[in-house]
Scaffold this motif. Structure first.
Motif, PDB file in Angstrom:
ATOM      1  N   PHE A 145      26.837 -21.416  92.366  1.00  0.00           N
ATOM      2  CA  PHE A 145      25.562 -21.806  91.754  1.00  0.00           C
ATOM      3  C   PHE A 145      24.473 -21.619  92.800  1.00  0.00           C
ATOM      4  O   PHE A 145      24.590 -22.125  93.915  1.00  0.00           O
ATOM      5  N   GLU A 146      23.397 -20.893  92.431  1.00  0.00           N
ATOM      6  CA  GLU A 146      22.337 -20.627  93.393  1.00  0.00           C
ATOM      7  C   GLU A 146      20.951 -20.829  92.788  1.00  0.00           C
ATOM      8  O   GLU A 146      20.723 -20.569  91.603  1.00  0.00           O
ATOM      9  N   PHE A 147      20.044 -21.283  93.622  1.00  0.00           N
ATOM     10  CA  PHE A 147      18.635 -21.425  93.262  1.00  0.00           C
ATOM     11  C   PHE A 147      17.912 -20.094  93.469  1.00  0.00           C
ATOM     12  O   PHE A 147      18.266 -19.307  94.347  1.00  0.00           O
ATOM     13  N   ASN A 148      16.885 -19.857  92.660  1.00  0.00           N
ATOM     14  CA  ASN A 148      15.947 -18.759  92.888  1.00  0.00           C
ATOM     15  C   ASN A 148      14.613 -19.362  93.310  1.00  0.00           C
ATOM     16  O   ASN A 148      14.143 -20.323  92.696  1.00  0.00           O
ATOM     17  N   GLU A 182      28.126 -14.693  84.306  1.00  0.00           N
ATOM     18  CA  GLU A 182      26.913 -15.112  85.029  1.00  0.00           C
ATOM     19  C   GLU A 182      25.863 -15.553  84.022  1.00  0.00           C
ATOM     20  O   GLU A 182      25.623 -14.873  83.021  1.00  0.00           O
ATOM     21  N   LYS A 183      25.241 -16.685  84.273  1.00  0.00           N
ATOM     22  CA  LYS A 183      24.215 -17.209  83.373  1.00  0.00           C
ATOM     23  C   LYS A 183      23.083 -17.814  84.178  1.00  0.00           C
ATOM     24  O   LYS A 183      23.321 -18.514  85.168  1.00  0.00           O
ATOM     25  N   VAL A 189      17.738 -20.866  87.921  1.00  0.00           N
ATOM     26  CA  VAL A 189      18.950 -21.035  88.718  1.00  0.00           C
ATOM     27  C   VAL A 189      20.033 -20.191  88.058  1.00  0.00           C
ATOM     28  O   VAL A 189      19.989 -19.929  86.850  1.00  0.00           O
ATOM     29  N   THR A 190      20.993 -19.753  88.852  1.00  0.00           N
ATOM     30  CA  THR A 190      22.024 -18.864  88.342  1.00  0.00           C
ATOM     31  C   THR A 190      23.402 -19.412  88.684  1.00  0.00           C
ATOM     32  O   THR A 190      23.651 -19.802  89.825  1.00  0.00           O
TER      33      THR A 190
END
Length: 365
Positions: A220-223, A281-282, A353-354
């Protein structure tokens, strides 16, 4: 969280290895096409308050974590971990840690009160949480699965000492060669390592090797680009939302890291390259502030604004002073401008976020 120390390089710009596949895939652009809010309900006629309103109770209710046993570098009153192989850009003091725990709350809500979305299909027996931070995810995972062994790794020993008996923490740099035996874990969890990894493909490959056949990885990652659908913000390249993202893209480039891991399908592509299958991926749109008309999204937005309010200075201090060469007063003015813009919930700010999960093939050696 982990990121090997890089020399300050105010002139040249490093190209993050993490976005270069063995075939030499090019680095994606800084910004994807501007999104339009399609996930966050709101009433256009609502007169939302531009302040935090009662969200302060969220901040005051969080519990500070135990002090570290190590000595830390001090930059303008904030403490930063300096590991023997790694230097991480975020502070490790109570204020930043409180922000991380607040983020855990809204991330879990965003996932419908689930700690992960990977369809593991059975009770995991051994779980690895890479870049565990405060350890809150690992602790919750250990509570939820008392028969599982949960290990959290980080370069900073900021985790609490009172934890479930099936939860342990190790001080390790995830960017070095992992020492775990192959086929050890059922599940590898990674969260919020943006800007701290020099080679994400290597990270995924090491996770692949550490997983049992049929095991799962989730990241899980922030943009870092904040958005608003208002044309005066959306179409203004000099708005603080754009300037904030661009300077951090520049700073992480100079460090040889990437803040773009959650953009342009990069996690999906790298997981496939590492050998994973069934990749899903979402991206989620996350409001900043309690401006949504939906009860759940309103609460997520309130927590998110509290997270940002606790974290903005910590995001900026190391990278802008140590990497970009800014003066401390410049950083404070920049943070003040961003904080004011985020608190103006009339502009309905949000970011993406992804989440990406994938499986190691069951037939893999």
């Amino acid at each position: 969280m982990s990121s090997p120390r890089s020399p300050r390089s105010p002139r040249g710009r490093a190209s993050p290895k993490s976005l270069q596949s063995p075939e030499g895939a090019e680095q994606p652009p800084d910004n994807e096409p501007h999104p339009t809010n399609t996930q966050i309900p709101f009433n256009a006629d609502d007169d939302v308050d531009s302040a935090i309103e009662d969200d302060g109770s969220i901040i005051s209710s969080t519990v500070s974590l135990s002090e570290s046993i190590f000595d830390y570098r001090n930059i303008h009153g904030r403490t930063f971990q300096s590991f023997r192989t790694t230097e991480y850009w975020g502070p490790n003091d109570d204020r930043q840690n409180n922000g991380l725990d607040i983020a855990h709350q809204f991330i879990t809500m965003l996932k419908d009160d689930r700690l992960f979305l990977a369809p593991i299909g059975h009770t995991p027996t051994k779980v690895l949480d890479v870049g565990t931070g405060t350890g809150i995810w690992a602790i919750d995972m250990a509570d939820a699965y008392p028969s599982a062994e949960v290990i959290g790794t980080d370069i900073s020993p900021i985790q609490p000492t009172w934890v479930p008996p099936n939860c342990r923490f190790h001080i390790e740099d995830a960017q070095l060669d992992w020492t775990y035996q192959p086929s050890t874990f059922d599940f590898v969890h990674i969260r919020a390592l943006y800007g701290s990894i020099g080679d994400v493909l290597k990270l995924y490959r090491q996770a692949y090797n550490a997983l049992v056949p049929g095991g799962w990885i989730e990241n899980f990652e922030f943009n870092i680009t904040m958005h608003s659908d208002l044309p005066e913000i959306r179409d203004n390249p000099d708005h603080i939302f754009k300037r904030w993202a661009n300077v951090f893209f520049d700073a992480t480039d100079r460090m040889g890291k990437t803040a773009r891991i959650g953009m342009n399908g990069t996690m999906r592509k790298l997981m496939l390259n590492a050998g994973f299958v069934g990749v899903v991926e979402k991206s989620y749109q996350v409001p900043c502030g309690a401006w949504s008309s939906d009860k759940k999204m309103k609460q997520i937005g309130a927590y998110n604004l509290a997270f940002m309010d606790e974290s903005l200075e910590g995001f900026a201090l190391f990278m802008l002073t140590e990497i970009m060469g800014w003066e401390y007063t410049e950083v404070q003015l920049f943070v003040l401008e961003m904080r004011k813009a985020l608190r103006n919930t009339r502009t309905r700010p949000y970011y993406l976020v992804t989440n990406c999960f994938a499986q190691k093939p069951e037939y893999a050696a």
